[in-house]
Design an enzyme around this catalytic site. Structure first.
Site, PDB file in Angstrom:
ATOM      1  N   ASP A 138       0.859  -1.182   0.000  1.00 19.00           N
ATOM      2  CA  ASP A 138       0.000   0.000   0.000  1.00 19.00           C
ATOM      3  C   ASP A 138       0.901   1.239   0.000  1.00 19.00           C
ATOM      4  O   ASP A 138       0.920   2.018   0.954  1.00 19.00           O
ATOM      5  CB  ASP A 138      -0.919  -0.019   1.226  1.00 19.00           C
ATOM      6  N   LEU A 139       1.663   1.387  -1.078  1.00 20.47           N
ATOM      7  CA  LEU A 139       2.610   2.492  -1.183  1.00 20.47           C
ATOM      8  C   LEU A 139       1.932   3.695  -1.827  1.00 20.47           C
ATOM      9  O   LEU A 139       1.341   3.592  -2.900  1.00 20.47           O
ATOM     10  CB  LEU A 139       3.829   2.075  -2.007  1.00 20.47           C
ATOM     11  N   GLU A 140       2.028   4.827  -1.153  1.00 21.02           N
ATOM     12  CA  GLU A 140       1.383   6.039  -1.619  1.00 21.02           C
ATOM     13  C   GLU A 140       2.373   7.205  -1.572  1.00 21.02           C
ATOM     14  O   GLU A 140       3.544   7.026  -1.225  1.00 21.02           O
ATOM     15  CB  GLU A 140       0.130   6.317  -0.775  1.00 21.02           C
ATOM     16  N   GLY A 141       1.896   8.386  -1.914  1.00 20.16           N
ATOM     17  CA  GLY A 141       2.739   9.577  -1.854  1.00 20.16           C
ATOM     18  C   GLY A 141       3.944   9.472  -2.770  1.00 20.16           C
ATOM     19  O   GLY A 141       3.837   9.127  -3.945  1.00 20.16           O
TER      20      GLY A 141
END
Length: 533
Positions: A138-141
């Site tokens: 769940d990699l964001e930004g």
């Protein structure tokens, strides 16, 4: 204590319990469990999660302070040992427990091989410490970003190193545990479907990762919230929070689409789940009411006509399921009804399971006629492993032949369950060790056949010809024992000539008298109590 038994206890406490069966829920309800307390959606114990959830990513493993790659995980509000025990308990219930990486507030990146290797080592340490079944990405930004290259040939170190790291972790997991590690992905729409509008920066940045890992991905559940608008594969724009958005964005990752970085080939339907907020307050935007969720998914599965504007190009009967943020939000009563999202999933994806049950209650049985007075019974389905969690329950009225049909929404085929059987003034009775199995959405159980049909043989023979067994009567106060307290209740009502459908009328003739008292007297003298696993 025998030495072998002592050694077994020591091993169980040292090494996490692992389910060697690599199968995971299908269909699957996937829910994120929040490892923190929030005033609006309070912390709940992992083991309190509604049984409908089959895959549970624990949120989150995050980078150690000052790094973006050295991963850490510390359970909040509970000791490491007790959290490991909770994971073991959930696994014994047949749940898949993952560690989710990153989240919205903690970017994770590996710009070089040294940091990549630290990421691999730290993640394996977390997995081994707690016994997780795999990872959720769940990699964001700023975690992932494109500066060039193509879907099949990425050039950015962060993306190349992530792909390598996940493959390496999966290899190490298989070597260590002799099974496939479970892998799920939860990208935001910009990182996936956003590749149709642009291919650069965050737009489409997950596509090389999905492409490279497509043969290993168990479930992709794109976050269809906090998104705004996105293109569909028909070239039109659709807005979050609508039936059209669910249908168009889900079909896009199955059918595939063109990007400036090349063509993205879609995944199988059974690799794709619909990711949504559990309730309106769980996300900044994108909540969809249950009826609209149902319409969108049933249309994707080919079960209803087109419910909105978007026209699908295929039918996806094998769609994997649904994901929500989060279990904690779904569990709170201040944001919709409790576990409304889980109930929606059950209504959409799970067939109603039918149980045909035959039973007799001791005092209601009429031996001369081989019939029974009819009454209501409540049956709870319980997991067959300790702590025997209640999965579902149903209430029905058995007829004069002792037959009742009950319906369960949460039961699964080929999964063993105990039946906990309760009638208003009889001894709570459980079915035999090993439980029952539903097959093709149905099951039949005859409790009257012999004493071994009940757990602990805790039923009474009512007749010799035909042979009939029945549940003990004589527990109107429902404390699990026929005793002097029950006898006193019956005696007092008999002395007062109490009549009607009352708890102390054990034989169902609508009059409390000595014919009822005989059951409390006999069974209290014989110390009849409930027997459970």
């Amino acid at each position: 204590m025998p030495i072998k038994f002592l050694i077994l206890i020591i091993l169980v406490n040292i090494f996490p319990v692992r389910n060697l069966n690599s199968q995971i829920s299908n269909p699957a309800l996937i829910g994120y469990w929040q490892n923190w307390n929030d005033f609006n959606c309070p912390y709940i114990s992992l083991t309190q999660t509604d049984t409908s959830y089959g895959i549970i990513p624990v949120a989150f493993a995050i980078p150690a302070s000052g790094t973006s790659y050295n991963m850490t995980f510390i359970p909040e509000g509970i000791s490491q040992l007790n959290f490991k025990k909770q994971i073991d308990t959930m696994r014994m219930r047949g749940k898949t427990i993952l560690i989710s990486i990153g989240g919205a507030n903690h970017p994770v990146s590996m710009p070089d091989t040294i940091k990549r290797n630290t990421f691999i080592t730290s993640m394996m340490n977390i997995i081994n410490t707690y016994g997780f079944d795999g990872i959720d990405i769940d990699l964001e930004g700023s975690s992932l970003s494109l500066s060039g290259g193509t879907i099949s040939n990425p050039v950015d170190a962060k993306i190349i190193n992530l792909i390598y790291a996940v493959r390496k972790i999966m290899d190490l997991y298989r070597i260590q545990y002799s099974k496939k590690m479970i892998l799920t992905l939860a990208p935001e729409t910009a990182y996936v479907q956003g590749g149709m509008s642009a291919y650069g920066g965050v737009w489409g940045a997950y596509l090389p990762v999905i492409h490279a890992l497509r043969d290993s991905i168990d479930v992709l559940h794109v976050q269809l919230y906090n998104s705004g608008s996105m293109y569909g594969i028909d070239g039109n724009i659709y807005f979050q929070g609508t039936v059209d958005f669910i249908v168009s964005q889900t079909e896009a990752v199955i059918q595939g689409f063109n990007t400036a970085g090349g063509y993205f080939s879609g995944l199988r339907p059974d690799q794709v789940a619909v990711g949504l907020p559990a309730c309106v307050n769980a996300a900044g935007g994108g909540y969809v009411i249950p009826d609209s969720v149902k319409a969108a998914i049933l249309y994707l599965k080919g079960q209803i006509p087109k419910p909105a504007r978007y026209t699908k190009t295929g039918t996806y009967a094998d769609l994997r399921g649904m994901m929500d943020w989060s279990i904690n939000w779904d569990a709170t009563s201040s944001c919709g009804s409790v576990y409304q999202f889980a109930e929606s999933f059950n209504e959409i994806f799970r067939s109603v399971q039918t149980l045909d049950l035959k039973l007799f209650i001791e005092a209601l049985y009429i031996s001369s006629e081989d019939t029974t007075r009819a009454d209501t019974v409540k049956v709870k389905l319980r997991n067959s492993n300790s702590p025997y969690t209640v999965v579902d329950s149903a209430i029905g009225k058995f007829n004069t032949n002792g037959e009742v049909t009950l319906y369960f929404k949460k039961a699964l085929n080929n999964n063993p369950y105990y039946l906990q059987i309760d009638q208003r003034n009889s001894i709570e009775t459980w079915t035999k060790t090993g439980g029952i199995l539903f097959s093709n959405n149905s099951a039949f159980y005859d409790l009257s056949l012999n004493s071994s049909q009940a757990f602990g043989n805790n039923i009474n023979q009512l007749d010799d010809s035909p042979v009939r067994f029945g549940i003990y009567s004589g527990d109107p106060n429902k404390d699990g024992a026929a005793d002097v307290t029950d006898a006193s209740l019956v005696d007092n009502d008999a002395a007062n000539f109490t009549a009607g459908y009352v708890l102390t009328d054990l034989n169902g003739d609508f009059v409390v008298d000595m014919s009822d008292a005989v059951y409390t007297d006999n069974n209290s003298s014989d110390f009849i109590i409930k027997i459970t696993p």
